[in-house]
Design a protein around this motif. Structure first.
Motif, PDB file in Angstrom:
ATOM      1  N   GLU A 234      15.146  13.439 -79.850  1.00 23.67           N
ATOM      2  CA  GLU A 234      15.205  14.628 -79.415  1.00 23.67           C
ATOM      3  C   GLU A 234      13.890  15.368 -79.447  1.00 23.67           C
ATOM      4  OE1 GLU A 234      18.208  16.917 -81.312  1.00 23.67           O
ATOM      5  OE2 GLU A 234      19.908  15.627 -80.611  1.00 23.67           O
ATOM      6  N   LEU A 235      12.969  14.931 -80.562  1.00 26.74           N
ATOM      7  CA  LEU A 235      11.644  15.514 -80.372  1.00 26.74           C
ATOM      8  C   LEU A 235      10.878  14.944 -79.292  1.00 26.74           C
ATOM      9  CD1 LEU A 235       9.591  16.949 -81.814  1.00 26.74           C
ATOM     10  CD2 LEU A 235       8.990  14.960 -83.279  1.00 26.74           C
ATOM     11  N   GLU A 236      11.164  13.774 -79.096  1.00 31.41           N
ATOM     12  CA  GLU A 236      10.380  13.335 -77.791  1.00 31.41           C
ATOM     13  C   GLU A 236      10.781  14.210 -76.511  1.00 31.41           C
ATOM     14  OE1 GLU A 236      10.233   9.038 -75.501  1.00 31.41           O
ATOM     15  OE2 GLU A 236       9.853   9.171 -77.564  1.00 31.41           O
ATOM     16  N   ASP A 237      11.924  14.373 -76.398  1.00 32.11           N
ATOM     17  CA  ASP A 237      12.544  14.856 -75.129  1.00 32.11           C
ATOM     18  C   ASP A 237      11.857  16.256 -75.052  1.00 32.11           C
ATOM     19  OD1 ASP A 237      13.961  15.488 -73.033  1.00 32.11           O
ATOM     20  OD2 ASP A 237      15.683  15.938 -73.913  1.00 32.11           O
ATOM     21  N   ILE A 238      12.025  17.255 -76.019  1.00 30.35           N
ATOM     22  CA  ILE A 238      11.468  18.572 -76.274  1.00 30.35           C
ATOM     23  C   ILE A 238      10.122  18.687 -75.731  1.00 30.35           C
ATOM     24  CG2 ILE A 238      11.030  20.268 -77.923  1.00 30.35           C
ATOM     25  CD1 ILE A 238      13.481  19.715 -79.253  1.00 30.35           C
ATOM     26  N   GLN A 239       8.966  17.346 -76.401  1.00 32.09           N
ATOM     27  CA  GLN A 239       7.809  17.397 -76.181  1.00 32.09           C
ATOM     28  C   GLN A 239       7.500  17.011 -74.885  1.00 32.09           C
ATOM     29  OE1 GLN A 239       6.504  14.772 -79.467  1.00 32.09           O
ATOM     30  NE2 GLN A 239       5.260  16.502 -80.307  1.00 32.09           N
ATOM     31  N   ARG A 240       8.435  16.284 -74.052  1.00 32.47           N
ATOM     32  CA  ARG A 240       7.936  15.751 -72.909  1.00 32.47           C
ATOM     33  C   ARG A 240       8.572  16.809 -71.726  1.00 32.47           C
ATOM     34  NH1 ARG A 240       8.123   9.160 -73.052  1.00 32.47           N
ATOM     35  NH2 ARG A 240       6.699   9.197 -74.905  1.00 32.47           N
ATOM     36  N   ASN A 241       9.591  17.667 -72.000  1.00 30.27           N
ATOM     37  CA  ASN A 241      10.227  18.514 -71.088  1.00 30.27           C
ATOM     38  C   ASN A 241      10.044  19.972 -71.096  1.00 30.27           C
ATOM     39  OD1 ASN A 241      11.205  16.531 -69.151  1.00 30.27           O
ATOM     40  ND2 ASN A 241      11.782  15.421 -70.848  1.00 30.27           N
ATOM     41  N   ASN A 288       0.581  18.085 -77.573  1.00 31.59           N
ATOM     42  CA  ASN A 288       0.641  17.073 -76.957  1.00 31.59           C
ATOM     43  C   ASN A 288       1.130  17.282 -75.274  1.00 31.59           C
ATOM     44  OD1 ASN A 288      -0.829  15.529 -78.769  1.00 31.59           O
ATOM     45  ND2 ASN A 288       1.005  14.630 -79.611  1.00 31.59           N
ATOM     46  N   SER A 289       2.058  18.211 -75.486  1.00 33.09           N
ATOM     47  CA  SER A 289       2.853  18.493 -74.296  1.00 33.09           C
ATOM     48  C   SER A 289       2.073  19.139 -73.104  1.00 33.09           C
ATOM     49  CB  SER A 289       3.891  19.636 -74.523  1.00 33.09           C
ATOM     50  OG  SER A 289       4.767  19.259 -75.534  1.00 33.09           O
ATOM     51  N   LEU A 290       1.168  19.898 -73.616  1.00 35.81           N
ATOM     52  CA  LEU A 290       0.067  20.420 -72.420  1.00 35.81           C
ATOM     53  C   LEU A 290      -0.790  19.289 -71.490  1.00 35.81           C
ATOM     54  CD1 LEU A 290      -1.404  22.988 -71.362  1.00 35.81           C
ATOM     55  CD2 LEU A 290      -2.844  22.802 -73.312  1.00 35.81           C
ATOM     56  N   ALA A 291      -1.079  18.367 -72.615  1.00 33.49           N
ATOM     57  CA  ALA A 291      -1.576  17.211 -71.699  1.00 33.49           C
ATOM     58  C   ALA A 291      -0.534  16.557 -70.660  1.00 33.49           C
ATOM     59  CB  ALA A 291      -2.289  16.184 -72.903  1.00 33.49           C
ATOM     60  N   TYR A 292       0.611  16.355 -71.370  1.00 35.33           N
ATOM     61  CA  TYR A 292       1.492  15.917 -70.424  1.00 35.33           C
ATOM     62  C   TYR A 292       1.403  16.407 -69.114  1.00 35.33           C
ATOM     63  CZ  TYR A 292       3.244  13.493 -74.662  1.00 35.33           C
ATOM     64  OH  TYR A 292       3.398  12.819 -75.785  1.00 35.33           O
ATOM     65  N   TYR A 293       1.485  17.734 -69.107  1.00 32.73           N
ATOM     66  CA  TYR A 293       1.957  18.746 -68.008  1.00 32.73           C
ATOM     67  C   TYR A 293       0.437  18.914 -67.021  1.00 32.73           C
ATOM     68  CZ  TYR A 293       2.075  22.686 -64.993  1.00 32.73           C
ATOM     69  OH  TYR A 293       2.015  23.697 -63.818  1.00 32.73           O
ATOM     70  N   LEU A 294      -0.767  18.801 -67.881  1.00 31.56           N
ATOM     71  CA  LEU A 294      -1.883  18.845 -67.011  1.00 31.56           C
ATOM     72  C   LEU A 294      -2.200  17.741 -66.307  1.00 31.56           C
ATOM     73  CD1 LEU A 294      -4.235  20.610 -69.765  1.00 31.56           C
ATOM     74  CD2 LEU A 294      -3.046  21.740 -67.613  1.00 31.56           C
ATOM     75  N   TYR A 295      -2.027  16.485 -66.829  1.00 30.12           N
ATOM     76  CA  TYR A 295      -2.427  15.365 -66.172  1.00 30.12           C
ATOM     77  C   TYR A 295      -1.379  14.547 -65.589  1.00 30.12           C
ATOM     78  CZ  TYR A 295      -6.831  16.013 -68.516  1.00 30.12           C
ATOM     79  OH  TYR A 295      -8.146  16.370 -68.979  1.00 30.12           O
ATOM     80  N   GLU A 318       8.097  14.812 -62.819  1.00 27.54           N
ATOM     81  CA  GLU A 318       8.655  16.246 -63.076  1.00 27.54           C
ATOM     82  C   GLU A 318       8.668  16.234 -64.521  1.00 27.54           C
ATOM     83  OE1 GLU A 318      12.038  15.983 -60.652  1.00 27.54           O
ATOM     84  OE2 GLU A 318      13.324  15.252 -62.443  1.00 27.54           O
ATOM     85  N   HIS A 319       9.314  17.599 -65.077  1.00 20.95           N
ATOM     86  CA  HIS A 319       9.779  17.991 -66.209  1.00 20.95           C
ATOM     87  C   HIS A 319      10.928  18.770 -66.221  1.00 20.95           C
ATOM     88  CE1 HIS A 319       5.986  16.824 -67.915  1.00 20.95           C
ATOM     89  NE2 HIS A 319       5.411  17.661 -67.019  1.00 20.95           N
ATOM     90  N   ARG A 320      11.951  18.276 -66.912  1.00 17.11           N
ATOM     91  CA  ARG A 320      13.355  18.871 -66.726  1.00 17.11           C
ATOM     92  C   ARG A 320      14.003  19.138 -67.807  1.00 17.11           C
ATOM     93  NH1 ARG A 320      17.113  18.007 -62.573  1.00 17.11           N
ATOM     94  NH2 ARG A 320      15.513  16.573 -61.396  1.00 17.11           N
ATOM     95  N   TRP A 321      14.482  20.359 -68.029  1.00 11.87           N
ATOM     96  CA  TRP A 321      15.208  20.883 -69.136  1.00 11.87           C
ATOM     97  C   TRP A 321      16.112  21.777 -68.748  1.00 11.87           C
ATOM     98  CZ3 TRP A 321      14.807  19.440 -73.985  1.00 11.87           C
ATOM     99  CH2 TRP A 321      15.325  20.289 -75.083  1.00 11.87           C
ATOM    100  N   GLY A 322      17.386  21.480 -68.851  1.00 10.39           N
ATOM    101  CA  GLY A 322      18.558  22.097 -68.354  1.00 10.39           C
ATOM    102  C   GLY A 322      18.580  22.444 -67.032  1.00 10.39           C
ATOM    103  N   ASP A 323      18.714  23.452 -66.381  1.00  8.76           N
ATOM    104  CA  ASP A 323      18.486  23.595 -65.040  1.00  8.76           C
ATOM    105  C   ASP A 323      17.216  23.960 -64.386  1.00  8.76           C
ATOM    106  OD1 ASP A 323      18.333  26.110 -65.926  1.00  8.76           O
ATOM    107  OD2 ASP A 323      19.884  27.156 -64.900  1.00  8.76           O
ATOM    108  N   LYS A 324      16.146  23.795 -65.248  1.00  6.91           N
ATOM    109  CA  LYS A 324      14.739  24.090 -64.831  1.00  6.91           C
ATOM    110  C   LYS A 324      14.084  22.878 -64.590  1.00  6.91           C
ATOM    111  CE  LYS A 324      14.559  28.453 -67.416  1.00  6.91           C
ATOM    112  NZ  LYS A 324      13.721  29.150 -68.565  1.00  6.91           N
ATOM    113  N   VAL A 325      13.321  22.758 -63.385  1.00  6.51           N
ATOM    114  CA  VAL A 325      12.748  21.464 -62.956  1.00  6.51           C
ATOM    115  C   VAL A 325      11.425  22.010 -62.596  1.00  6.51           C
ATOM    116  CG1 VAL A 325      12.522  19.360 -61.598  1.00  6.51           C
ATOM    117  CG2 VAL A 325      15.003  20.277 -62.607  1.00  6.51           C
TER     118      VAL A 325
END
Length: 456
Positions: A234-241, A288-295, A318-325
Motif C-alpha cells: 500500500e505504501l508503494e501504491d501511495i508513493q507511485r500514484n 521519491n514520488s516527485l522523481a517518478y512524476y518528473l521523469y 500514468e499515475h492513477r488514484w481512485g478516479d484521478k488519472v
C-alpha cells in the motif's frame, strides 16, 4: 556599546536584503559585525578591482529594515580597514538619530510590521503550525530568526499578514526558506516585479524561480484524508500514484501560466520550486514520488551474483488514484522544455528554522537541540539509508539552508540550469536509458526530527 563579530549566516538573517545589487560580483565579504543592541550591522568587503578592504555600515529604519548608510575608508591592509570600520561604527552609534535622519529620511515614515500578533480577523482560524510558532516556547529559536528575515518582504501589508497567519502560512515559510537558500548561494535578488517570486542574479548569470506548494484538497471546508498505508504494498501504491498526482496538480498549474513569456524571464533559466505541505510527515514519504512524476520512470533494483547493485528503470505512462488519472513525465509535457529544473526540499520546517536559529544566536540561553534522521548512503551498492544522530549545540555542528535540497534537471530544457548555481545540493539527471545519475554532497539528509529542550 560593544561591537561583536558574527557569522555570515547570522548577518544574512538580519540584513541580507540590504545588500546592494551586484555587490558580490565586484567584491566579496570577509567579515560581519553587529553592535550588541542591534542598532548597527556591518560587513567588511574586499574590492576585487583595487585589492582593498572597506566596511559597509547599515542602520535600521522605522520599519526595522537595515539600510546601507556609510562606507568606511579603503585600505590595502585588512586590520587597518577593520580599525577604521570600528571607529565609524562607534561614531554612527553615538549619533544614531542624526545618522538615521540624514541617510534614511525617505524610509523613516513606515511602521514596523508585526508578523506574529494575531489580527482581529484571524484569531479563530490560525494555521496550527503558526499557532505553535507563536505560543510554544520550544519554537522561540525559529520565531526569533524568522522575524528579522521576513523584513525582506516588500509587500508585507494586511493581506500578507492575514495569509501568513492563516491559510498561507506554509507557502510563506516556503518562500522564506527559498529566500535564505538563495542568499546563501550568493544570489542577489532583484525586486523588480511580483511574478515570478524571485528574479535572481548570481555568479552564473540570471535565473528566475517560481514557488509552489502541494496542499491537501479541501472540499466544503474539509481537508481530504491522507491515505495511511497498512502494508509495504500500500505504501508503494501511495508513493507511485497518490503523491505524483498531488505534485502533478501543483506543477501543471504553474506550467499553464507560461512564465517564460514574461519579459523578466525571457532568455533565463526558469526554476519551479516545490515542497509538500500536505502534512508535517508527508514530505518524507512523497520525496521519491516527485522523481517518478518528473521523469516518468520507476527504478527497481536487484543485486547480481557478485553483490553489485543493478538498477532497473521501468517506464510508466500514468499515475492513477481512485478516479484521478494523469500522464507521467512532467518534463515530457508540452511547453515543459521552458522549465530548466524543479527543486524540492522537505526541510522548510520549524525544525530547520529552530536549528538555524540556535546556530546563529537567536535561541534563548540554555536551549538544547538534538537532530535525529536518516541520510543517503553513498555506498554504490547500498539500498537503505544511514541513520544519524547529531548534537546541534556541538561547536562542530554545521548546517546550511541548501542542505537537503534536491535539484531535478530537465533533460529537455531549452535553457539548462548550471549545477554550480546550487553547488551543495543534490543534483539529478535523467539518462537516455532511463537511469538517473545523482550527484550527492557528502551529507544529504532524507528527513529528520529535532528534539528541543529549554533551560529550566
Amino acid at each position: 556599546m560593544e561591537i561583536q563579530s558574527i557569522k555570515e549566516s547570522r548577518f544574512n538573517a538580519l540584513a541580507a536584503y540590504a545588500r546592494i545589487p551586484d555587490v558580490k560580483i565586484i567584491s566579496k565579504e570577509v567579515g560581519w559585525y553587529q553592535t550588541d543592541d542591534l542598532l548597527i550591522v556591518a560587513c567588511m568587503i574586499f574590492d576585487y578591482t583595487d585589492g582593498e578592504y572597506a566596511g559597509n555600515i547599515m542602520v535600521r529604519d522605522d520599519a526595522e529594515r537595515y539600510r546601507n548608510v556609510i562606507i568606511s575608508e579603503f585600505f590595502s591592509d585588512i586590520e587597518f580597514a577593520k580599525e577604521a570600520l570600528f571607529i565609524r561604527i562607534e561614531e554612527c552609534h553615538a549619533d544614531i538619530d542624526n545618522i538615521r535622519l540624514e541617510y534614511l529620511g525617505e524610509f523613516n515614515s513606515t511602521i514596523p510590521v508585526d508578523f506574529f500578533t494575531p489580527l482581529n480577523g484571524t484569531q479563530d482560524r490560525l494555521d496550527p503550525i503558526f499557532d505553535e510558532l507563536i505560543n510554544n516556547p520550544m519554537h522561540l529559536s525559529a520565531k526569533n530568526i524568522i522575524e528579522p528575515m521576513m523584513r525582506w518582504h516588500e509587500d508585507a501589508d494586511g493581506n500578507f499578514i492575514e495569509q501568513f497567519q492563516t491559510t498561507g502560512f506554509k507557502q510563506r515559510i516556503w518562500e522564506l526558506y527559498l529566500f535564505a537558500m538563495l542568499i546563501e548561494n550568493d544570489v542577489i535578488l532583484e525586486p523588480e516585479v511580483a511574478i515570478p517570486d524571485f528574479i535572481c542574479h548570481g555568479f552564473y548569470g540570471r535565473f528566475c524561480v517560481e514557488a509552489t506548494t502541494v496542499n491537501p484538497t479541501v472540499t466544503r471546508g474539509v481537508a481530504e484524508s491522507i491515505p495511511v498505508p497498512s502494508s509495504p504494498a500500500e505504501l508503494e501504491d501511495i508513493q507511485r500514484n497518490y503523491y505524483p498526482i498531488k505534485f502533478g496538480s501543483a506543477l501543471f498549474s504553474k506550467l499553464r501560466k507560461q512564465y517564460w513569456l514574461k519579459e523578466v524571464c525571457v532568455g533565463k533559466p526558469l526554476i519551479l520550486a516545490i515542497t509538500d505541505c500536505i502534512s508535517p510527515e508527508s514530505g518524507k514519504i512523497s520525496k521519491n514520488s516527485l522523481a517518478y512524476y518528473l521523469y516518468g520512470y520507476i527504478h527497481d533494483w536487484q543485486h547480481d551474483e557478485n553483490g553489485q547493485l543493478q538498477i532497473l528503470p521501468r517506464r510508466i505512462d500514468e499515475h492513477r488514484w481512485g478516479d484521478k488519472v494523469i500522464p507521467s513525465g512532467f518534463f515530457n509535457l508540452e511547453n515543459s522544455e521552458h522549465i530548466s529544473a524543479v527543486i524540492f526540499s522537505n526541510d522548510a520546517s520549524l525544525g530547520k528554522f529552530n536549528r538555524m536559529g540556535l546556530m546563529n544566536g537567536f535561541a534563548p540561553e540554555g536551549t538544547q537541540m538534538r537532530r535525529i534522521g536518516t541520510q543517503y548512503n553513498l555506498d554504490p551498492n547500498a539500498t537503505e539509508p544511514l541513520p544519524f544522530y547529531l548534537n546541534v549545540n556541538d561547536e562542530s555542528y554545521q548546517e546550511y539552508w541548501t542542505e537537503g535540497l534536491d535539484v531535478y534537471h530537465n533533460p529537455n530544457a531549452l535553457i539548462p540550469l548550471s549545477p554550480s548555481v546550487f553547488e551543495n545540493a543534490a543534483h539529478h539527471f535523467l539518462l537516455p536509458d532511463g537511469n538517473v545519475r545523482s550527484e550527492f554532497p557528502t551529507f544529504q539528509p532524507q528527513g529528520s526530527i529535532t528534539r528541543i529542550s529549554l533551560a529550566e
